[in-house]
Design a protein around this motif. Structure first.
Motif, PDB file in Angstrom:
ATOM      1  N   ARG A 206      19.733  38.163   3.407  1.00 60.33           N
ATOM      2  CA  ARG A 206      18.296  37.897   3.226  1.00 60.33           C
ATOM      3  C   ARG A 206      17.474  38.812   4.131  1.00 60.33           C
ATOM      4  O   ARG A 206      16.436  39.320   3.720  1.00 60.33           O
ATOM      5  CB  ARG A 206      17.978  36.440   3.499  1.00 60.33           C
ATOM      6  CG  ARG A 206      16.514  36.127   3.186  1.00 60.33           C
ATOM      7  CD  ARG A 206      16.308  34.688   2.855  1.00 60.33           C
ATOM      8  NE  ARG A 206      14.958  34.409   2.422  1.00 60.33           N
ATOM      9  CZ  ARG A 206      14.628  34.140   1.173  1.00 60.33           C
ATOM     10  NH1 ARG A 206      15.535  34.131   0.230  1.00 60.33           N
ATOM     11  NH2 ARG A 206      13.385  33.858   0.850  1.00 60.33           N
ATOM     12  N   LEU A 207      17.924  39.012   5.350  1.00 60.73           N
ATOM     13  CA  LEU A 207      17.192  39.903   6.258  1.00 60.73           C
ATOM     14  C   LEU A 207      17.140  41.327   5.721  1.00 60.73           C
ATOM     15  O   LEU A 207      16.126  42.014   5.865  1.00 60.73           O
ATOM     16  CB  LEU A 207      17.820  39.876   7.652  1.00 60.73           C
ATOM     17  CG  LEU A 207      17.478  38.641   8.480  1.00 60.73           C
ATOM     18  CD1 LEU A 207      18.344  38.578   9.729  1.00 60.73           C
ATOM     19  CD2 LEU A 207      15.997  38.618   8.837  1.00 60.73           C
ATOM     20  N   VAL A 208      18.213  41.785   5.102  1.00 58.30           N
ATOM     21  CA  VAL A 208      18.231  43.137   4.516  1.00 58.30           C
ATOM     22  C   VAL A 208      17.150  43.245   3.443  1.00 58.30           C
ATOM     23  O   VAL A 208      16.361  44.195   3.419  1.00 58.30           O
ATOM     24  CB  VAL A 208      19.628  43.471   3.950  1.00 58.30           C
ATOM     25  CG1 VAL A 208      19.588  44.721   3.080  1.00 58.30           C
ATOM     26  CG2 VAL A 208      20.636  43.631   5.080  1.00 58.30           C
TER      27      VAL A 208
ATOM     28  N   THR B 205      14.774  48.737  13.624  1.00 59.02           N
ATOM     29  CA  THR B 205      15.259  47.736  12.671  1.00 59.02           C
ATOM     30  C   THR B 205      15.362  46.363  13.344  1.00 59.02           C
ATOM     31  O   THR B 205      15.100  45.342  12.707  1.00 59.02           O
ATOM     32  CB  THR B 205      16.608  48.135  12.044  1.00 59.02           C
ATOM     33  OG1 THR B 205      17.574  48.341  13.061  1.00 59.02           O
ATOM     34  CG2 THR B 205      16.465  49.378  11.183  1.00 59.02           C
ATOM     35  N   GLY B 206      15.715  46.352  14.605  1.00 63.39           N
ATOM     36  CA  GLY B 206      15.780  45.089  15.337  1.00 63.39           C
ATOM     37  C   GLY B 206      14.420  44.443  15.485  1.00 63.39           C
ATOM     38  O   GLY B 206      14.278  43.218  15.335  1.00 63.39           O
ATOM     39  N   ILE B 207      13.405  45.225  15.767  1.00 61.78           N
ATOM     40  CA  ILE B 207      12.048  44.679  15.903  1.00 61.78           C
ATOM     41  C   ILE B 207      11.541  44.184  14.554  1.00 61.78           C
ATOM     42  O   ILE B 207      10.894  43.134  14.471  1.00 61.78           O
ATOM     43  CB  ILE B 207      11.103  45.708  16.548  1.00 61.78           C
ATOM     44  CG1 ILE B 207      11.458  45.844  18.034  1.00 61.78           C
ATOM     45  CG2 ILE B 207       9.643  45.295  16.373  1.00 61.78           C
ATOM     46  CD1 ILE B 207      10.688  46.905  18.778  1.00 61.78           C
ATOM     47  N   ARG B 208      11.873  44.907  13.481  1.00 59.91           N
ATOM     48  CA  ARG B 208      11.471  44.418  12.153  1.00 59.91           C
ATOM     49  C   ARG B 208      12.152  43.084  11.837  1.00 59.91           C
ATOM     50  O   ARG B 208      11.518  42.154  11.354  1.00 59.91           O
ATOM     51  CB  ARG B 208      11.759  45.455  11.072  1.00 59.91           C
ATOM     52  CG  ARG B 208      10.835  46.669  11.151  1.00 59.91           C
ATOM     53  CD  ARG B 208      10.838  47.502   9.895  1.00 59.91           C
ATOM     54  NE  ARG B 208      12.143  47.836   9.378  1.00 59.91           N
ATOM     55  CZ  ARG B 208      12.739  49.025   9.506  1.00 59.91           C
ATOM     56  NH1 ARG B 208      12.150  50.002  10.172  1.00 59.91           N
ATOM     57  NH2 ARG B 208      13.927  49.245   8.970  1.00 59.91           N
ATOM     58  N   ALA B 209      13.456  42.987  12.115  1.00 61.35           N
ATOM     59  CA  ALA B 209      14.177  41.723  11.881  1.00 61.35           C
ATOM     60  C   ALA B 209      13.584  40.618  12.752  1.00 61.35           C
ATOM     61  O   ALA B 209      13.412  39.477  12.296  1.00 61.35           O
ATOM     62  CB  ALA B 209      15.666  41.901  12.170  1.00 61.35           C
ATOM     63  N   LEU B 210      13.264  40.945  13.978  1.00 56.33           N
ATOM     64  CA  LEU B 210      12.670  39.982  14.892  1.00 56.33           C
ATOM     65  C   LEU B 210      11.335  39.477  14.346  1.00 56.33           C
ATOM     66  O   LEU B 210      11.067  38.273  14.357  1.00 56.33           O
ATOM     67  CB  LEU B 210      12.483  40.625  16.271  1.00 56.33           C
ATOM     68  CG  LEU B 210      12.044  39.715  17.398  1.00 56.33           C
ATOM     69  CD1 LEU B 210      13.100  38.662  17.679  1.00 56.33           C
ATOM     70  CD2 LEU B 210      11.774  40.548  18.648  1.00 56.33           C
ATOM     71  N   ALA B 211      10.507  40.393  13.838  1.00 54.67           N
ATOM     72  CA  ALA B 211       9.206  40.002  13.270  1.00 54.67           C
ATOM     73  C   ALA B 211       9.396  39.056  12.084  1.00 54.67           C
ATOM     74  O   ALA B 211       8.659  38.076  11.936  1.00 54.67           O
ATOM     75  CB  ALA B 211       8.420  41.243  12.860  1.00 54.67           C
TER      76      ALA B 211
END
Length: 163
Positions: free
Chosen positions: A36-38, A16-22
């Motif tokens: 918004r990130l969710v 989930t951290g890598i997806r948020a980072l992307a």
């Protein structure tokens, strides 16, 4: 392989951290709040549901339940990425926003697996597609999807009257 990784392979703090980072790298220099990130994370994973590129994850009938647990998962991922200085938390008017740190783009560029490349493509698509769309409007889209899946699932499981 532990029990958690068998039941939630794409929802560990790392994933989930890598997806948020992307998402944040694709949006840079814009910062996003947790809400918004969710929503954006959900759309990155299930981009095919909103007429985007093929979804990263399979279209399972119970995926609507992901919306209920996604916030805590994303928070854990953001904490992990923040602890590695890949994401920065910045004060905002109503809480905190998150922005990609200086090392975020080089870190993502070092990920060469096909999944990582597809993730980055979808993150860019979602950021571009929903630029100028409010978080509330995005939430309405994901909630409509949830309602559609719920009604489809109920129709499939409804007992037949002639049996």
């Amino acid at each position: 392989m532990n029990r958690h990784s068998r039941t939630a392979p794409f929802n560990s703090p790392l994933e989930t951290g890598i997806r948020a980072l992307a998402i944040l790298v694709a949006a840079y220099p814009e910062a996003f709040d947790l809400e918004r990130l969710v929503e954006m994370d959900y759309l990155v994973v299930h981009s095919g549901d909103v007429d985007g590129p093929e979804s990263l994850h399979a279209a399972l009938p119970m995926r609507a339940g992901e919306l209920l647990v996604r916030r805590g998962l994303i928070e854990n991922g953001l904490l992990l990425m923040s602890s590695r200085n890949l994401i920065q938390r910045i004060p905002a008017e109503d809480g905190f926003d998150f922005i990609a740190g200086d090392a975020a783009a080089p870190f993502l560029a070092s990920l060469t697996a096909t999944y990582s490349q597809r993730l980055q493509e979808r993150a860019l698509w979602v950021v571009e597609r929903f630029a100028g769309v409010t978080t509330s409007e995005i939430r309405q889209i994901t909630h409509r999807l949830f309602e559609n899946w719920s009604s489809q699932f109920q129709a499939i499981n409804r007992p037949r009257e002639n049996q």
